[in-house]
Structures are given as C-alpha cells and as structure tokens.
Write an enzyme that holds these catalytic residues in place. Structure first.
Site, short mmCIF file in Angstrom:
data_model
loop_
_atom_site.label_atom_id
_atom_site.label_comp_id
_atom_site.label_asym_id
_atom_site.label_seq_id
_atom_site.Cartn_x
_atom_site.Cartn_y
_atom_site.Cartn_z
N ARG A 143 0.82 -1.24 0.00
CA ARG A 143 0.00 0.00 0.00
C ARG A 143 0.84 1.27 0.00
O ARG A 143 0.40 2.32 0.43
CB ARG A 143 -0.98 0.03 1.18
CG ARG A 143 -1.96 -1.13 1.17
CD ARG A 143 -3.16 -0.85 2.05
NE ARG A 143 -4.06 -1.98 2.02
CZ ARG A 143 -3.98 -3.02 2.83
NH1 ARG A 143 -3.05 -3.06 3.78
NH2 ARG A 143 -4.82 -4.02 2.74
N LYS A 165 3.80 11.92 -10.39
CA LYS A 165 2.94 11.03 -11.19
C LYS A 165 3.65 9.71 -11.43
O LYS A 165 4.84 9.71 -11.78
CB LYS A 165 2.61 11.67 -12.54
CG LYS A 165 1.46 12.65 -12.50
CD LYS A 165 1.08 13.06 -13.91
CE LYS A 165 -0.05 14.06 -13.91
NZ LYS A 165 -0.34 14.55 -15.29
N GLU A 207 10.18 18.02 -24.12
CA GLU A 207 9.55 18.43 -22.85
C GLU A 207 10.14 19.76 -22.36
O GLU A 207 9.45 20.53 -21.70
CB GLU A 207 9.70 17.34 -21.79
CG GLU A 207 8.89 16.06 -22.06
CD GLU A 207 7.37 16.19 -21.82
OE1 GLU A 207 6.88 17.28 -21.51
OE2 GLU A 207 6.68 15.16 -21.96
N LYS A 249 7.96 23.53 -13.34
CA LYS A 249 7.13 22.37 -13.02
C LYS A 249 6.76 22.38 -11.54
O LYS A 249 5.61 22.10 -11.16
CB LYS A 249 7.84 21.07 -13.41
CG LYS A 249 6.99 19.86 -13.07
CD LYS A 249 6.98 18.79 -14.08
CE LYS A 249 5.83 17.81 -13.76
NZ LYS A 249 6.00 16.53 -14.35
N GLU A 259 -3.86 17.69 -10.33
CA GLU A 259 -4.35 18.03 -11.66
C GLU A 259 -5.85 18.32 -11.69
O GLU A 259 -6.58 17.77 -12.51
CB GLU A 259 -3.99 16.93 -12.67
CG GLU A 259 -3.97 17.45 -14.09
CD GLU A 259 -3.38 16.48 -15.09
OE1 GLU A 259 -2.20 16.11 -14.93
OE2 GLU A 259 -4.09 16.09 -16.01
N ARG A 263 -2.43 22.22 -13.38
CA ARG A 263 -1.46 21.20 -13.82
C ARG A 263 -1.76 20.68 -15.23
O ARG A 263 -0.88 20.16 -15.90
CB ARG A 263 -1.42 20.04 -12.80
CG ARG A 263 -0.31 19.05 -13.12
CD ARG A 263 -0.05 18.04 -12.03
NE ARG A 263 1.06 17.17 -12.40
CZ ARG A 263 1.72 16.39 -11.59
NH1 ARG A 263 1.40 16.37 -10.29
NH2 ARG A 263 2.71 15.63 -12.00
N ASN A 267 0.07 19.12 -19.94
CA ASN A 267 -0.32 18.14 -20.95
C ASN A 267 -0.33 18.73 -22.36
O ASN A 267 -0.81 18.07 -23.30
CB ASN A 267 -1.71 17.57 -20.63
CG ASN A 267 -1.71 16.81 -19.32
OD1 ASN A 267 -0.73 16.15 -19.00
ND2 ASN A 267 -2.79 16.90 -18.58
N HIS A 270 0.15 16.58 -25.41
CA HIS A 270 0.09 15.18 -25.01
C HIS A 270 -1.17 14.45 -25.46
O HIS A 270 -1.22 13.23 -25.43
CB HIS A 270 0.25 15.05 -23.49
CG HIS A 270 1.68 15.24 -23.04
ND1 HIS A 270 2.38 16.41 -23.26
CD2 HIS A 270 2.55 14.41 -22.40
CE1 HIS A 270 3.60 16.29 -22.77
NE2 HIS A 270 3.74 15.09 -22.25
N HIS A 274 -0.18 11.00 -26.91
CA HIS A 274 -0.58 9.72 -26.32
C HIS A 274 -1.32 8.86 -27.35
O HIS A 274 -1.16 7.63 -27.37
CB HIS A 274 -1.44 9.95 -25.07
CG HIS A 274 -0.63 10.42 -23.89
ND1 HIS A 274 -1.18 10.74 -22.68
CD2 HIS A 274 0.72 10.62 -23.75
CE1 HIS A 274 -0.22 11.13 -21.84
NE2 HIS A 274 0.94 11.05 -22.47
N HIS A 287 8.72 9.04 -26.49
CA HIS A 287 7.70 9.94 -25.95
C HIS A 287 7.91 11.38 -26.43
O HIS A 287 6.96 12.05 -26.87
CB HIS A 287 7.70 9.86 -24.42
CG HIS A 287 6.70 10.77 -23.78
ND1 HIS A 287 5.34 10.67 -24.02
CD2 HIS A 287 6.85 11.82 -22.92
CE1 HIS A 287 4.69 11.61 -23.32
NE2 HIS A 287 5.59 12.32 -22.67
N1 GLY Z 1 3.97 15.13 -17.19
C1 GLY Z 1 2.87 15.95 -16.87
C2 GLY Z 1 2.68 16.10 -15.39
O1 GLY Z 1 3.54 15.73 -14.62
O2 GLY Z 1 1.67 16.56 -14.97
#
Ligand code: GLY
Length: 384
Positions: A143, A165, A207, A249, A259, A263, A267, A270, A274, A287
């Site tokens: 957990r 993330k 990025e 960031k 998010e 946040r 994206n 993305h 994706h 990526h």
């Molecule tokens: N890679 C996007 C984020 O960390 O929110």
C-alpha cells in the site's frame, strides 16, 4: 543551496567544455511534504545522505533500466550500500513497452522475494519508463513505500521525475493506471546525460520546449537562440535550463498537485502524443518525438480555432526542428488516432480537453472543440 563545486571532465562531456558547476538544490513544496531536488554533476553522491536521513529504513530496492544499469548500475549500488542497508536490484528492459502490468507484477514479486517491507525504499534509476513503473510499484506494494527518483534522461529530469505522477500503460491508452506518489527526493546527476543515446537526448528537448512554450516566453527565447550550445551539452547553460524547467514544473505542481486545474497545462501536446504512442503500440516513437508532433498539431489547431496567436505554430515548429525533433506525423491514420484519443483521460464533460497556446509562454484549456474540427485539422496535419 548546497555549496559544493565539482568539475566536469572532458570525458564526461565529450562535446562540451570543462567547467566548475555548483550543485543546485530546489525544494519543491507539496501539501504535507517538501521534496528536495538536486541538479548537478555527481549529485548521486547525495543519495546516502538522503536515504540515511530516512528513519527506520530497512532495505533499498533499485529498479533500474537495463541499459543504464550496464553503464552505471554497479557504482550506484556501491553508493546505496554506503547506507549500510541491504540493496536488491530489479532490472527493467529499456523501452516504453516495459511500462505494463506484466512488468509491474514482476516487480512486486521481486520486491517481496528480496525481503522488502513497509520500511523499504525503491530507487528508480533510468528514464521516464523506469520512473513511472518503479514509482507505481513503490506506490502500490504494501500500500505504498518510499521512493527516490534518480532520472538519467533529459526528459525524465525536466518532466517525469518531478511532480509525483506514476503509471503504467494499457493497450487502450497511455498512463491509464497509476497513482500520485511523491518521492522522498529527486537526484538529477548531469553526468548521466553524457552516455544518453542521441535519439533519447533529442527526445528530451521536446519536454523542455513544452515547458517554455506553456509558461515562459523568456526561456523559449533562450532555447531559440542557444540551440547549438545546449545540444552540444554546454554545461552551465544545460544545468540552467534543467533548473528553469524544474522550477516551472514545481510551481505548477505545487499549486495543483492532483491536476484539478492548472497542472493540466503540462499536458500541452500530449493529447495527440498519447494517441500516437498508443497507435504505434508503444514502439516506433519515443515519448518526446510524439510530444513534439502533438505540440505542433495543438498549435496549428489553436490557430485554426482563433485561440493561438497567428505565427506561434510556425515559431514553435521552427524551434522543435532546430532541436532535431519531428513536427509532422507520417505513416499514421486520422481514424486510428481519433479512436485512440477517445480513451484519453484528459476529458471534461464536453469531451476531449485541449490545452492550447494563446501565444508562446501562455496557454488556455479549451473544452468542447467540435470533433469534426479536430478531425479536419488532423487530416490536414497528417497530409501536410
Ligand atoms: N507530465 C505531466 C505532469 O507531470 O503533470
């Protein structure tokens, strides 16, 4: 700031110049926790201190990218052993295909068999794949146990390793299962960039360019004017850019860790990226390459919708090209990409949620872009 001067050797920086660089330390604030981020050559030497400060630490489990481990694993293991705690290792085959349920299951089993318990700590050592996969293993086994991120790619340094993330991919879509799990710390050792394969190196710049495009016109201008030096790994400039990206960031994630709003701007590019990665079955494109194409498309879509200032798309594309990144997707069908994007988790009540530029350095999140507009723009993009 930790005042320690270190020297890059010519060997470590084959295309750069030798210089003194200070080790930079940022403190990223989240609800209930501060995460130290070290940026600099030899910053890996902070690891025994960071781990040693963890009370009751029982065991360290290194989750390492197989290629990175061949080059740098033994010396990292020796550093981890300096804590006096047992160290076990799981190897993850290089590549996005490893970010899957099968690898996660294997990691869980290896951690349990190696004697990990709730006082163990996972050290994720590699690029974004290992950070996300190893991070999710740490977030879920028993957990949730401690995690330290040791990113070895530019992409993982400026994006994936900061912000908590963690995830695996499904055949239906990228990063669809995961958890928010903040690490104890992030150690970005710039020495590791010297052995990064060229394609991975270039991919990371997507990025970097994204971070500037969404939040800092000034950083973007710096990227435009200093591409040659940065691509040549000019050490001071490179460390400055990585630090600038981490600060942006950290600001964004510090304000919106889960998010719920701000946040989402991270994206940018993305949504299509994706889709591209899913359609290509997590092979074929790195990526960053997919993000470069996705940003180019989002900028063109933004201009077509009148959200993005005219000329921003061509400026963004010129910058991407100057770092060797692709701005057009070839060999992909609009129908497949639209289907893949249906599973994207970046959705609002009105369907897909697009992060668009208003201009270089600023964004707007737009819900309810009509599907036929996206389809028409995508067909133009793929045909152009
Ligand atoms: N890679 C996007 C984020 O960390 O929110």
């Amino acid at each position: 700031m930790v005042a320690r001067q270190v020297v890059w050797s010519e060997k470590e920086l084959p295309r750069g110049r030798a210089t003194d660089l200070a080790l930079r330390r940022l403190q990223v604030k989240f609800t209930g926790r501060e995460v130290p981020v070290w940026i600099g050559p030899r910053s890996r030497e902070e690891l025994p201190v960071l781990l040693g400060a963890r009370r009751d630490l029982s065991h360290i489990h290194l989750v390492a990218d197989s290629e990175v481990h061949k080059l740098h694993g033994p010396s990292l293991v020796r550093l981890l052993e300096a804590t006096g705690k047992p160290v076990s290792v799981s190897m993850v085959p290089s590549g996005e295909a490893s970010k899957c349920a099968g690898e996660l299951f294997r990691l869980w089993q290896e951690m349990v068999r190696a004697g990990c318990n709730r006082d163990s700590c996972v050290v994720a050592f590699g690029g974004g794949v290992v950070g996300d996969l190893g991070g999710f293993a740490a977030a879920s086994v028993f957990r949730g146990i401690d995690l330290v991120q040791v990113p070895t790619t530019l992409l993982a340094m400026v994006d994936a390793s900061v912000g908590g993330k963690t995830a695996i991919n499904l055949p239906e879509g990228k990063n669809l299962v995961g958890a928010f799990h903040q690490p104890l710390g992030v150690v970005m050792d710039l020495d590791y960039l010297a052995t990064l394969p060229d394609r991975q190196w270039i991919s990371g710049w997507a990025e970097v360019i994204k971070t500037a495009a969404i939040r800092s016109a000034r950083l973007f201008e710096g990227l435009e004017s200093r591409a040659a030096g940065l691509l040549g790994k000019e050490p001071d400039a490179l460390a400055g850019v990585i630090e600038a990206c981490c600060k942006i960031k950290a600001d964004v994630v510090g304000e919106d860790e889960r998010e719920a709003g701000l946040r989402r701007i991270l994206n940018f590019g993305h949504t299509l990226a994706h889709g591209i990665e899913t359609v290509a079955e997590y092979a074929g494109f790195l990526h960053g390459e997919a993000v470069a194409m996705g940003m180019s498309f989002a900028a063109e879509l933004g201009e077509a919708l009148g959200v993005t200032r005219r000329g921003a798309a061509s400026r963004l594309e010129a910058c991407l090209r100057s770092y060797g990144l692709p701005v057009k997707a070839t060999g992909l069908r609009a129908k497949d990409l639209l289907e893949a994007m249906e599973f994207d988790k970046k959705r609002g009540p009105a369907g897909l949620r697009w992060v668009l530029l208003t201009e270089i350095g600023d964004t707007k999140t737009v819900d309810g872009v009509p599907a036929e507009v996206v389809r028409a723009q995508l067909e133009r993009f793929l045909g152009g």
